[in-house]
Enzyme design. Structure first.
Site, mmCIF file in Angstrom:
data_model
loop_
_atom_site.group_PDB
_atom_site.id
_atom_site.type_symbol
_atom_site.label_atom_id
_atom_site.label_comp_id
_atom_site.label_asym_id
_atom_site.label_seq_id
_atom_site.Cartn_x
_atom_site.Cartn_y
_atom_site.Cartn_z
ATOM 1 N N HIS A 128 -64.154 -37.155 39.677
ATOM 2 C CA HIS A 128 -64.477 -38.029 40.817
ATOM 3 C C HIS A 128 -65.955 -38.427 40.839
ATOM 4 C CE1 HIS A 128 -65.646 -34.211 42.978
ATOM 5 N NE2 HIS A 128 -66.545 -35.024 43.496
ATOM 6 N N ASP A 158 -59.608 -32.646 37.844
ATOM 7 C CA ASP A 158 -60.899 -33.212 38.242
ATOM 8 C C ASP A 158 -62.009 -32.862 37.251
ATOM 9 O OD1 ASP A 158 -62.468 -34.795 39.837
ATOM 10 O OD2 ASP A 158 -63.010 -33.198 41.228
ATOM 11 N N SER A 232 -71.150 -31.580 43.243
ATOM 12 C CA SER A 232 -69.933 -31.754 42.459
ATOM 13 C C SER A 232 -70.257 -31.897 40.973
ATOM 14 C CB SER A 232 -69.162 -32.992 42.918
ATOM 15 O OG SER A 232 -68.615 -32.789 44.200
#
Length: 473
Positions: A128, A158, A232
């Site tokens: 993402h 992911d 992230s």
């Protein structure tokens, strides 16, 4: 004279009383020190030979995390994702008067973190973080920047793999065995939250296998180390600075840290990366069983003398499980000696395996335990077709060539109405079905299952000429 004599006698009496009191106090203090304090000391002496100082130190002192932090910050990078959005210059004039004043291209920038995993510049991050990127830029901890190229992605876990080219060898993180971590173990989260480079936070492992998806395909490491937007793709490391996870998301209604954060386990990330490098896509092994979690009520119904495990309700024909002799009614309690109590643990044990890998499955059959060696089969999806289009999975090189990281390929056309357009539609990519973005063949299958009785379906297509069209069929 009488008064003088009286005064002398008085002074003698005072002196006698003073020296008597002083002597009495000294005797009392000496007796206390000699008898009472000595006895108390003897009765309360700690035997230091039975409680080593090192044990006390290890139990009550926090670990020294400075070396792990110092090593990790040079292995974590800043990832910049640039996408270009085309907007109308004057939408009001265009709406009322049909004015075509042109379009304006505006760059949009997203940021995240990544971890260097090889000296020649391979970097792992979250899918993402780089999703939809037209350009990718990596900034090292020493502020040098490099353009990056996308090698491959796996939206389900992911995970994405990037590559930068540099003439010098880079410091890189080493993978640890994420299955070996323990709840309560100290960890560090390293990343770039809010564009703040080289931020380090500490916490402990809260849970080893947290399920956050309805289909149970993913198992996360949960920690209480502070993770915020921008973290992230960053590193979760142990006290030795070894990589045990890739930070991926937080649990928060506001989008900022409120107590818990999650990471993709390093064993899963490493397997995805190796698959992308070797095969171009993720290779998923399959055991070939369907069932549900055991509990006391089900165990009583099935006359099974255990309350935990995975009860097999169906064995897939020609699967590895059937060929190895696993049967309906068996209860799986271990895979490769790892306890299996539910579907998530079963899936996690298989998720890091490939087709043709062998696993040792421990089952309870007729209340007796036995071990069965199973060769995993390839996870097959049914042949997919939609309104005369035959669909096929896109590999990483095809995605990279087209500048996308999602979609499924049109492999053939059986619809006679569309045969005239076969040259344009063959090998084109379906990006969305009825507005739902399609990441891969499995998701396409799931979306099509919900549209079985629908007459008209819209397809967003990227043609071989890289033109985007919408087709209603």
């Amino acid at each position: 004279m009488h008064n003088l004599k009286h005064n002398n006698d008085f002074m003698k009496n005072i002196a006698t009383i003073f020296f008597t009191s002083l002597l009495s106090g000294a005797i009392t203090l000496g007796a206390y020190k000699l008898f009472i304090e000595k006895k108390y000391s003897e009765n309360n002496t700690i035997n230091t030979t039975t409680i080593p100082n090192q044990t006390i130190s290890n139990n009550y002192l926090m670990p020294n995390l400075t070396d792990a932090a110092k090593n990790t910050i040079n292995r974590v990078v800043h990832v910049k994702n640039v996408t270009y959005r085309t907007s109308r210059v004057n939408p009001i004039l265009e709406y009322f008067y049909g004015y075509q004043g042109g379009r304006e291209v505006q760059p949009q920038i997203g940021t995240g973190s990544g971890v260097i995993i090889s000296e020649d510049g391979y970097i792992v991050t979250n899918n993402h973080v780089i999703k939809g990127a037209n350009e990718l830029e990596i900034t090292l901890n020493d502020n040098r920047s490099f353009p990056a190229k996308l090698i491959g992605t796996d939206p389900k876990t992911d995970i994405a793999l990037l590559k930068i080219d540099t003439s010098e060898k880079l410091p890189y993180a080493t993978f640890a065995d994420s299955d070996a971590i323990e709840v309560g173990e100290w960890v560090l989260a390293v990343g770039n939250p809010y564009n703040l480079n080289s931020t380090v936070t500490a916490g402990i492992i809260s849970t080893k296998a947290r399920n956050l998806s309805s289909d149970g395909i993913q198992s996360f490491i949960q920690t209480d180390a502070a993770v915020n937007p921008g973290n992230s793709g960053g590193a979760l490391v142990n006290t030795r600075g070894e990589l045990i996870g890739i930070n991926t998301l937080i649990s928060s209604e506001t989008g900022s840290y409120v107590g818990y954060s999650f990471a993709v386990p390093s064993n899963m990330a490493r397997k995805i990366i190796e698959d992308i490098l070797e095969f171009g896509n993720v290779q998923q092994g399959s055991l070939g069983v369907h069932g549900y979690e055991l509990n006391k009520q089900i165990a009583d119904q099935k006359n099974i003398q255990i309350n935990q495990g995975f009860f097999i309700e169906k064995v897939v024909p020609n699967s590895g499980a059937e060929l190895a002799g696993i049967k309906k009614g068996d209860a799986i309690i271990k895979i490769d000696d790892k306890p299996i109590n539910n579907f998530l643990e079963l899936n996690s044990a298989i998720a890091t395996k490939r087709p043709n890998d062998e696993v040792n499955v421990t089952v309870i059959r007729n209340n007796k335990q036995q071990d069965i060696i199973v060769k995993l089969s390839k996870k097959e999806l049914p042949n997919l077709s939609i309104k005369g289009f035959e669909l096929k999975e896109l590999n990483s090189s095809e995605k990279q060539k087209l500048g996308i990281n999602y979609g499924v390929k049109i492999n053939g056309i059986n619809n006679e109405k569309l045969k005239a357009y076969e040259n344009d539609l063959k090998d084109a990519v379906i990006l969305a079905i009825n507005g739902v973005k399609i990441s891969d063949l499995e998701q396409a299958h799931q979306v099509l299952q919900t549209l079985k009785n629908q007459n008209n379906i819209s397809l967003d297509i990227l043609t071989v000429k890289k033109e985007r069209i919408r087709l209603i069929i």
